[in-house]
Design a protein around this motif. Sequence first.
Motif, PDB file in Angstrom:
ATOM      1  N   LEU A  10       0.817  -1.119   0.086  1.00  0.00           N
ATOM      2  CA  LEU A  10      -0.223  -0.049  -0.069  1.00  0.00           C
ATOM      3  C   LEU A  10       0.780   1.288   0.010  1.00  0.00           C
ATOM      4  CD1 LEU A  10      -2.736  -1.096   2.658  1.00  0.00           C
ATOM      5  CD2 LEU A  10      -2.914  -1.088   0.215  1.00  0.00           C
ATOM      6  N   SER A  11       0.444   2.426  -0.611  1.00  0.00           N
ATOM      7  CA  SER A  11       1.141   3.644  -0.794  1.00  0.00           C
ATOM      8  C   SER A  11       0.661   4.122   0.833  1.00  0.00           C
ATOM      9  CB  SER A  11       0.454   4.490  -1.695  1.00  0.00           C
ATOM     10  OG  SER A  11      -1.177   4.772  -0.952  1.00  0.00           O
ATOM     11  N   ALA A  12       1.446   5.487   1.404  1.00  0.00           N
ATOM     12  CA  ALA A  12       1.470   5.926   2.426  1.00  0.00           C
ATOM     13  C   ALA A  12      -0.142   6.421   2.793  1.00  0.00           C
ATOM     14  CB  ALA A  12       2.284   7.116   2.812  1.00  0.00           C
ATOM     15  N   GLU A  17      -5.516   4.937   5.243  1.00  0.00           N
ATOM     16  CA  GLU A  17      -6.981   5.058   5.143  1.00  0.00           C
ATOM     17  C   GLU A  17      -7.412   3.413   5.680  1.00  0.00           C
ATOM     18  OE1 GLU A  17      -9.674   3.349   1.336  1.00  0.00           O
ATOM     19  OE2 GLU A  17      -8.397   5.494   0.827  1.00  0.00           O
ATOM     20  N   ALA A  18      -6.511   2.486   5.396  1.00  0.00           N
ATOM     21  CA  ALA A  18      -6.816   1.220   5.861  1.00  0.00           C
ATOM     22  C   ALA A  18      -6.380   0.934   7.359  1.00  0.00           C
ATOM     23  CB  ALA A  18      -5.969   0.215   5.165  1.00  0.00           C
ATOM     24  N   TRP A  19      -5.275   1.727   7.898  1.00  0.00           N
ATOM     25  CA  TRP A  19      -4.803   1.305   9.321  1.00  0.00           C
ATOM     26  C   TRP A  19      -5.154   2.431  10.320  1.00  0.00           C
ATOM     27  CZ3 TRP A  19       0.695  -0.196   7.282  1.00  0.00           C
ATOM     28  CH2 TRP A  19       0.671  -1.337   6.507  1.00  0.00           C
ATOM     29  N   GLY A  20      -5.627   3.595   9.963  1.00  0.00           N
ATOM     30  CA  GLY A  20      -6.000   4.796  10.740  1.00  0.00           C
ATOM     31  C   GLY A  20      -4.598   5.141  11.296  1.00  0.00           C
ATOM     32  N   GLU A  21      -4.452   5.405  12.592  1.00  0.00           N
ATOM     33  CA  GLU A  21      -3.260   6.006  13.430  1.00  0.00           C
ATOM     34  C   GLU A  21      -2.166   5.043  13.390  1.00  0.00           C
ATOM     35  OE1 GLU A  21      -4.506   6.856  17.606  1.00  0.00           O
ATOM     36  OE2 GLU A  21      -6.232   7.964  17.046  1.00  0.00           O
ATOM     37  N   GLN A  57      -8.263  -5.879   0.093  1.00  0.00           N
ATOM     38  CA  GLN A  57      -8.485  -7.004   1.254  1.00  0.00           C
ATOM     39  C   GLN A  57      -8.298  -6.073   2.583  1.00  0.00           C
ATOM     40  OE1 GLN A  57      -6.286  -6.981  -1.620  1.00  0.00           O
ATOM     41  NE2 GLN A  57      -6.475  -9.068  -2.326  1.00  0.00           N
ATOM     42  N   TRP A  58      -7.741  -5.148   2.536  1.00  0.00           N
ATOM     43  CA  TRP A  58      -7.809  -4.334   3.838  1.00  0.00           C
ATOM     44  C   TRP A  58      -9.084  -3.838   4.289  1.00  0.00           C
ATOM     45  CZ3 TRP A  58      -4.722  -5.043   7.683  1.00  0.00           C
ATOM     46  CH2 TRP A  58      -3.451  -5.523   7.249  1.00  0.00           C
ATOM     47  N   LYS A  59      -9.977  -3.304   3.027  1.00  0.00           N
ATOM     48  CA  LYS A  59     -11.269  -2.878   3.493  1.00  0.00           C
ATOM     49  C   LYS A  59     -12.028  -4.301   3.999  1.00  0.00           C
ATOM     50  CE  LYS A  59     -11.997   0.592  -0.146  1.00  0.00           C
ATOM     51  NZ  LYS A  59     -12.630   1.030  -1.427  1.00  0.00           N
ATOM     52  N   ARG A  60     -11.693  -5.377   3.501  1.00  0.00           N
ATOM     53  CA  ARG A  60     -12.545  -6.582   3.843  1.00  0.00           C
ATOM     54  C   ARG A  60     -12.180  -7.044   5.430  1.00  0.00           C
ATOM     55  NH1 ARG A  60     -13.471 -12.496   1.405  1.00  0.00           N
ATOM     56  NH2 ARG A  60     -14.887 -13.145   3.125  1.00  0.00           N
ATOM     57  N   ILE A  61     -10.877  -6.942   5.540  1.00  0.00           N
ATOM     58  CA  ILE A  61     -10.263  -7.329   6.928  1.00  0.00           C
ATOM     59  C   ILE A  61     -11.224  -6.312   7.943  1.00  0.00           C
ATOM     60  CG2 ILE A  61      -8.151  -7.238   8.386  1.00  0.00           C
ATOM     61  CD1 ILE A  61      -6.708  -7.888   5.739  1.00  0.00           C
ATOM     62  N   ASN A  62     -10.978  -5.063   7.599  1.00  0.00           N
ATOM     63  CA  ASN A  62     -11.603  -4.060   8.685  1.00  0.00           C
ATOM     64  C   ASN A  62     -12.963  -4.130   8.805  1.00  0.00           C
ATOM     65  OD1 ASN A  62      -9.173  -3.043   9.012  1.00  0.00           O
ATOM     66  ND2 ASN A  62      -9.132  -1.287   7.375  1.00  0.00           N
ATOM     67  N   ARG A  63     -13.834  -4.382   7.622  1.00  0.00           N
ATOM     68  CA  ARG A  63     -15.035  -4.724   7.811  1.00  0.00           C
ATOM     69  C   ARG A  63     -15.538  -5.676   8.580  1.00  0.00           C
ATOM     70  NH1 ARG A  63     -16.248  -5.487   2.599  1.00  0.00           N
ATOM     71  NH2 ARG A  63     -16.317  -7.946   3.011  1.00  0.00           N
ATOM     72  N   ASP A  64     -14.852  -7.074   8.373  1.00  0.00           N
ATOM     73  CA  ASP A  64     -15.034  -8.151   9.060  1.00  0.00           C
ATOM     74  C   ASP A  64     -14.797  -7.920  10.668  1.00  0.00           C
ATOM     75  OD1 ASP A  64     -15.680  -9.268   6.941  1.00  0.00           O
ATOM     76  OD2 ASP A  64     -14.091 -10.692   6.618  1.00  0.00           O
ATOM     77  N   ASN A  65     -13.647  -7.301  10.889  1.00  0.00           N
ATOM     78  CA  ASN A  65     -13.267  -6.977  12.417  1.00  0.00           C
ATOM     79  C   ASN A  65     -14.260  -5.994  12.984  1.00  0.00           C
ATOM     80  OD1 ASN A  65     -11.221  -7.120  14.389  1.00  0.00           O
ATOM     81  ND2 ASN A  65     -11.274  -4.838  14.407  1.00  0.00           N
TER      82      ASN A  65
END
Length: 158
Positions: A10-12, A17-21, A57-65
């Motif tokens: 991922l870019s910075a 966007e995916a990982w937040g803080e 994939q990160w959107k799905r990981i975050n949505r599932d979490n």
Amino acid sequence: MSDKKIRSPLSAEEKREAWGEFADREDEYLDEVEQRWGDSGAYAQSAKRVATYGREQWKRINRDNAAIEARIRELMDAGAAPSSEAAMDVAEAQRRHIARWFYDMTHEFHVLKSHLYVEDPRFRAGIETNTRPGAAEWLREAIAANAERAARAQDTAR
């Protein structure tokens, strides 16, 4: 930074966007993770998997979490005991989520990891920010109950 460092394609901007803080302190946190667990199979497996995850994939990981966290909050708000079937089911969902996206997660390993949820303020915040205070302890108990349920099922199957 070693060659074993967990890397993401991922870019910075996408990381933020995916990982937040977490993205803002990525190097610091990943150095600590590597120092603590860098020689473990779980670390190697997670590093290999994470290196392939893109934005979707990160959107799905975050949505599932988020769905798991919402379920924890709902169960706690309803007064469900951590030993209830529903609580054990959400603990199992979390275990499977980790196993699917990061590293193999046995029930025993999940129990060990659950102690971090209570003892490490960052893990606690990771659990309680989107649930509610006390969720770290509640989830730790649900994880232990789920592990006991799995052990009983395995004993019965023998």
